[in-house]
Design a protein around this motif. Structure first.
Motif, PDB file in Angstrom:
ATOM      1  N   SER A 114       0.844  -1.195   0.000  1.00  7.87           N
ATOM      2  CA  SER A 114       0.000   0.000   0.000  1.00  7.87           C
ATOM      3  C   SER A 114       0.875   1.238   0.000  1.00  7.87           C
ATOM      4  N   GLU A 115       0.205   2.388   0.110  1.00  5.28           N
ATOM      5  CA  GLU A 115       0.903   3.669   0.123  1.00  5.28           C
ATOM      6  C   GLU A 115       1.716   3.891   1.401  1.00  5.28           C
ATOM      7  N   ALA A 147       5.966   2.855  -1.745  1.00  9.47           N
ATOM      8  CA  ALA A 147       5.356   4.158  -2.041  1.00  9.47           C
ATOM      9  C   ALA A 147       6.417   5.226  -2.277  1.00  9.47           C
ATOM     10  N   ARG A 170       1.996  10.743   5.049  1.00 12.38           N
ATOM     11  CA  ARG A 170       1.194   9.516   5.126  1.00 12.38           C
ATOM     12  C   ARG A 170       0.565   9.299   6.495  1.00 12.38           C
TER      13      ARG A 170
END
Length: 295
Positions: A114-115, A147, A170
């Motif tokens: 994921s990010e 990411a 984030r």
């Protein structure tokens, strides 16, 4: 217009000896995790806190993840890593610049796709051919969809602010969890025990097996100073003379160097007594490990 405040947990993970604790200490600006050339110096999940104007980072410095060695303690340390990965907002996967091994590979299936996963290339100051970094990064991006990628040197303070900005972007919005001047959520006794254990690892090096830990048995603190008694727990009688050294010189040096660090931490004079006890088989029993503070 009021600025948004962001706060969250950041797991620092990687194989043993890639510089996770050095990086964590450099990011928060204080020594909360012990550092040694020996692998798996960090055994606990240690929370370090950094607060900036618009963000609060809660770093979780984890033990080095590895499957090469078995044993109860190693299984518990690996469990700390997997739990940390499940509970955080951002993951820093620390890999030594230009060096990839089976140990790095073993961690990949555990990383979130994921990010929130950032690849941190540590020790870039030690890389002779900086141009080789581009090919190295390309190969790693094929292995995992990171990411962001940030090459850093914790020792030289290179690109640490860049890394913090990548993490901040984030973090979720939220109120701070700790006071602005908090550096760790661990009690001072724990940090002091870890500082003593660091001196043991650094001084006796490869002579002493990993089956040693430190327990604070006495703590008296007042305005003018502190009196601390610390016990180094080992598994065998044969470990005792290794720790003591000729005419007790090893133990004297451990106590002296640890006392100097503790005095800086507490900002007051410290009387430190350090001694050795044998507790057979403690590292092989989960009950003993929990009694000694392991998670």
């Amino acid at each position: 217009m009021t600025s948004v405040f962001r706060c969250g947990f950041v797991a620092v993970v990687g194989r043993p000896n890639v510089g996770k604790s050095t990086l964590t200490n450099a990011l928060i600006g204080s020594k909360i995790s012990i550092v040694s050339r020996k692998a798996q110096t960090t055994r606990h999940r240690i929370n370090g806190v950094l607060t900036r104007e618009h963000e609060q980072f809660v770093f979780i410095d984890t033990p080095g993840f590895q499957t090469r060695h078995g044993g109860t303690m190693n299984r518990m340390m690996n469990r700390v890593v997997t739990q940390a990965l499940a509970d955080v907002d951002v993951v820093l996967h620390v890999v030594e610049a230009g060096k990839w091994s089976k140990g790095d590979e073993e961690l990949l299936p555990l990383l979130p796709v994921s990010e929130k996963t950032i690849l941190v290339l540590s020790k870039v100051d030690q890389l002779k051919d900086k141009n080789s970094l581009f090919g190295f990064v390309n190969d790693l991006m094929v292995k995992h969809a990171y990411a962001a990628v940030v090459p850093v040197s914790a020792v030289k303070d290179t690109q640490l602010n860049v890394l913090l900005d990548e993490i901040a972007a984030r973090l979720p919005e939220g109120e701070p969890m700790f006071e602005a001047d908090t550096l760790t959520d661990r009690p001072m006794r724990f940090i002091v025990a870890e500082l003593i254990r660091e001196k043991v690892f650094r001084l006796v090096g490869d002579e002493l097996p990993y089956a040693c830990t430190v327990v604070i048995e006495q703590w008296e603190e007042h305005e003018r100073g502190a009196r601390i008694a610390a016990c180094i727990v080992v598994e065998r009688e044969t470990h005792r003379p290794i720790l003591l050294g000729a005419q007790g010189m090893h133990m004297k040096r451990i106590a002296t160097e640890a006392r100097q660090d503790i005095e800086k931490l507490l900002e007051k004079p410290v009387h430190l007594e350090v001694y050795v006890k044998v507790r057979k088989g403690w590292s092989a029993r989960e009950s003993s490990l929990r009694d000694l503070g392991y998670e």
